[in-house]
Enzyme design. Structure first.
Site, PDB file in Angstrom:
ATOM      1  N   ARG A 140       0.819  -1.220   0.000  1.00  0.00           N
ATOM      2  CA  ARG A 140       0.000   0.000   0.000  1.00  0.00           C
ATOM      3  C   ARG A 140       0.849   1.264   0.000  1.00  0.00           C
ATOM      4  O   ARG A 140       0.434   2.296  -0.524  1.00  0.00           O
ATOM      5  CB  ARG A 140      -0.970  -0.023   1.190  1.00  0.00           C
ATOM      6  CG  ARG A 140      -2.158  -0.936   0.943  1.00  0.00           C
ATOM      7  CD  ARG A 140      -2.994  -1.081   2.181  1.00  0.00           C
ATOM      8  NE  ARG A 140      -2.563  -2.163   3.030  1.00  0.00           N
ATOM      9  CZ  ARG A 140      -2.795  -2.245   4.342  1.00  0.00           C
ATOM     10  NH1 ARG A 140      -3.433  -1.275   4.937  1.00  0.00           N
ATOM     11  NH2 ARG A 140      -2.393  -3.287   5.028  1.00  0.00           N
ATOM     12  N   GLU A 165       1.485  -5.848  13.244  1.00  0.00           N
ATOM     13  CA  GLU A 165       0.352  -5.980  14.172  1.00  0.00           C
ATOM     14  C   GLU A 165      -0.168  -7.418  14.090  1.00  0.00           C
ATOM     15  O   GLU A 165      -0.642  -7.971  15.069  1.00  0.00           O
ATOM     16  CB  GLU A 165      -0.757  -4.987  13.795  1.00  0.00           C
ATOM     17  CG  GLU A 165      -1.867  -4.893  14.820  1.00  0.00           C
ATOM     18  CD  GLU A 165      -3.018  -3.988  14.398  1.00  0.00           C
ATOM     19  OE1 GLU A 165      -3.008  -3.498  13.257  1.00  0.00           O
ATOM     20  OE2 GLU A 165      -3.940  -3.803  15.205  1.00  0.00           O
TER      21      GLU A 165
HETATM   22  O1  LIG Z   1       3.080  -0.214  11.892  1.00  0.00           O
HETATM   23  P1  LIG Z   1       2.963  -1.671  11.579  1.00  0.00           P
HETATM   24  O2  LIG Z   1       2.392  -2.473  12.716  1.00  0.00           O
HETATM   25  O3  LIG Z   1       4.235  -2.253  11.076  1.00  0.00           O
HETATM   26  O4  LIG Z   1       1.868  -1.839  10.424  1.00  0.00           O
HETATM   27  C1  LIG Z   1       1.750  -0.994   9.319  1.00  0.00           C
HETATM   28  C2  LIG Z   1       1.944  -1.757   8.037  1.00  0.00           C
HETATM   29  O5  LIG Z   1       0.938  -2.767   7.885  1.00  0.00           O
HETATM   30  C3  LIG Z   1       0.373  -2.692   6.596  1.00  0.00           C
HETATM   31  O6  LIG Z   1       1.066  -3.399   5.648  1.00  0.00           O
HETATM   32  P2  LIG Z   1       0.942  -4.968   5.405  1.00  0.00           P
HETATM   33  O7  LIG Z   1       2.194  -5.611   5.883  1.00  0.00           O
HETATM   34  O8  LIG Z   1      -0.353  -5.471   5.961  1.00  0.00           O
HETATM   35  O9  LIG Z   1       1.020  -5.113   3.832  1.00  0.00           O
HETATM   36  P3  LIG Z   1       0.290  -4.559   2.518  1.00  0.00           P
HETATM   37  O10 LIG Z   1       0.709  -3.128   2.339  1.00  0.00           O
HETATM   38  O11 LIG Z   1       0.907  -5.438   1.486  1.00  0.00           O
HETATM   39  O12 LIG Z   1      -1.196  -4.728   2.633  1.00  0.00           O
HETATM   40  C4  LIG Z   1       0.461  -1.205   6.271  1.00  0.00           C
HETATM   41  O13 LIG Z   1       0.384  -0.965   4.882  1.00  0.00           O
HETATM   42  C5  LIG Z   1       1.792  -0.821   6.843  1.00  0.00           C
HETATM   43  O14 LIG Z   1       2.859  -1.062   5.941  1.00  0.00           O
HETATM   44  N1  LIG Z   2      -5.517  -2.006  11.536  1.00  0.00           N
HETATM   45  C1  LIG Z   2      -4.904  -1.876  10.359  1.00  0.00           C
HETATM   46  N2  LIG Z   2      -5.593  -1.489   9.258  1.00  0.00           N
HETATM   47  C2  LIG Z   2      -4.969  -1.371   8.071  1.00  0.00           C
HETATM   48  N3  LIG Z   2      -3.679  -1.620   7.892  1.00  0.00           N
HETATM   49  C3  LIG Z   2      -2.969  -1.994   8.953  1.00  0.00           C
HETATM   50  N4  LIG Z   2      -1.661  -2.293   9.090  1.00  0.00           N
HETATM   51  C4  LIG Z   2      -1.443  -2.625  10.367  1.00  0.00           C
HETATM   52  N5  LIG Z   2      -2.561  -2.554  11.074  1.00  0.00           N
HETATM   53  C5  LIG Z   2      -3.531  -2.152  10.220  1.00  0.00           C
END
Ligand SMILES: O=P(O)(O)OC[C@H]1O[C@H](OP(=O)(O)OP(=O)(O)O)[C@H](O)[C@@H]1O
Ligand SMILES: Nc1ncnc2[nH]cnc12
Length: 171
Positions: free
Chosen positions: A62, A99
Site C-alpha cells: 500500500r 500488528e
Molecule cells: O506499523 P505496523 O504495525 O508495522 O503496520 C503498518 C503496516 O501494515 C500494513 O502493511 P501490510 O504488511 O499489511 O502489507 P500490505 O501493504 O501489502 O497490505 C500497512 O500498509 C503498513 O505497511
Molecule cells: N488495523 C490496520 N488497518 C490497516 N492496515 C494496517 N496495518 C497494520 N494494522 C492495520
C-alpha cells in the site's frame, strides 16, 4: 484541517475482524479511488518536507500507491521497499514484526549514499514496518529526510518505535 482533507478522511473505511479477529482494518482504497481526495492527501503528506528530499521510498504494497503519487507530484524518483524475494538485486534486508505476524523487507542500491529519502506508508500501527524501512535506508547509506503516513492508529503507539512520523489522520 481543510474541507477536502476532512472529506478524504471520511472515505477511509473501517472493517472489523480483518485479516483476523480483533483487528479493525482501516481500508484506504475508497480514498485512493477518489481523485480530489488523493491529490489533497498527497499534497498534505508532502508539504512539511518540500525541498528537503531527493527521492521517495514506499513500503510494499500500500505504501507504493502513496509513494508513487508523491514522487510524481514532486518530480522526484521512487525507491520501492519490497517484501522479501521480489527484488533481483537486494542490497539490504531486514526482518520485522507486524500488528499481525512477521515479514521481511528488502531494497536495492540504485542511488548514492547520502541521497535524502522521504519514507512513506499508508498506516502507522505498531511502527515495526516503518522502523524496518528506516533501518533499511540506513543500511544503504541514505539520509532520512522524514517519515510520513496517511493514518496513525494512536493506541498502538507506533511513534515510540518509528517516530517522529508525520501523520495526516489519527484514529
Ligand atoms: O506499523 P505496523 O504495525 O508495522 O503496520 C503498518 C503496516 O501494515 C500494513 O502493511 P501490510 O504488511 O499489511 O502489507 P500490505 O501493504 O501489502 O497490505 C500497512 O500498509 C503498513 O505497511
Ligand atoms: N488495523 C490496520 N488497518 C490497516 N492496515 C494496517 N496495518 C497494520 N494494522 C492495520
Amino acid at each position: 484541517m481543510t474541507t477536502e482533507l476532512a472529506r478524504a478522511e471520511s472515505l477511509i473505511a473501517t472493517i472489523p475482524d480483518f485479516p483476523e479477529a480483533g483487528i479493525q482494518f482501516r481500508d484506504i482504497t475508497p480514498l485512493f479511488a477518489d481523485g480530489p481526495a488523493l491529490r489533497a492527501v498527497v499534497d498534505a503528506v508532502t508539504r512539511p518536507f518540500a525541498g528537503s528530499f531527493d527521492v521517495v521510498a514506499g513500503v510494499e504494497a500500500r505504501g507504493f500507491l502513496l509513494a508513487g503519487a508523491i514522487a510524481n507530484a514532486a518530480g522526484v524518483g521512487l525507491i520501492p521497499i519490497r517484501k522479501a524475494g521480489k527484488l533481483p538485486r537486494p542490497a539490504a534486508s531486514i526482518t520485522y514484526d507486524l500488528e499481525y505476524g512477521t515479514d521481511k523487507l528488502e531494497a536495492a542500491q540504485d542511488l548514492p549514499a547520502g541521497t535524502r529519502v522521504l519514507l512513506v506508508d499508508d498506516i502507522l500501527a505498531t511502527g515495526g514496518t516503518l522502523r524496518a524501512g528506516q533501518q533499511l535506508l540506513e543500511q544503504l547509506g541514505y539520509t532520512l529526510a522524514g517519515t510520513a503516513v496517511l493514518m496513525e492508529l494512536v493506541d498502538l503507539d507506533g511513534q515510540q518505535v518509528a517516530g517522529p512520523v508525520h501523520t495526516l489522520f489519527e484514529v
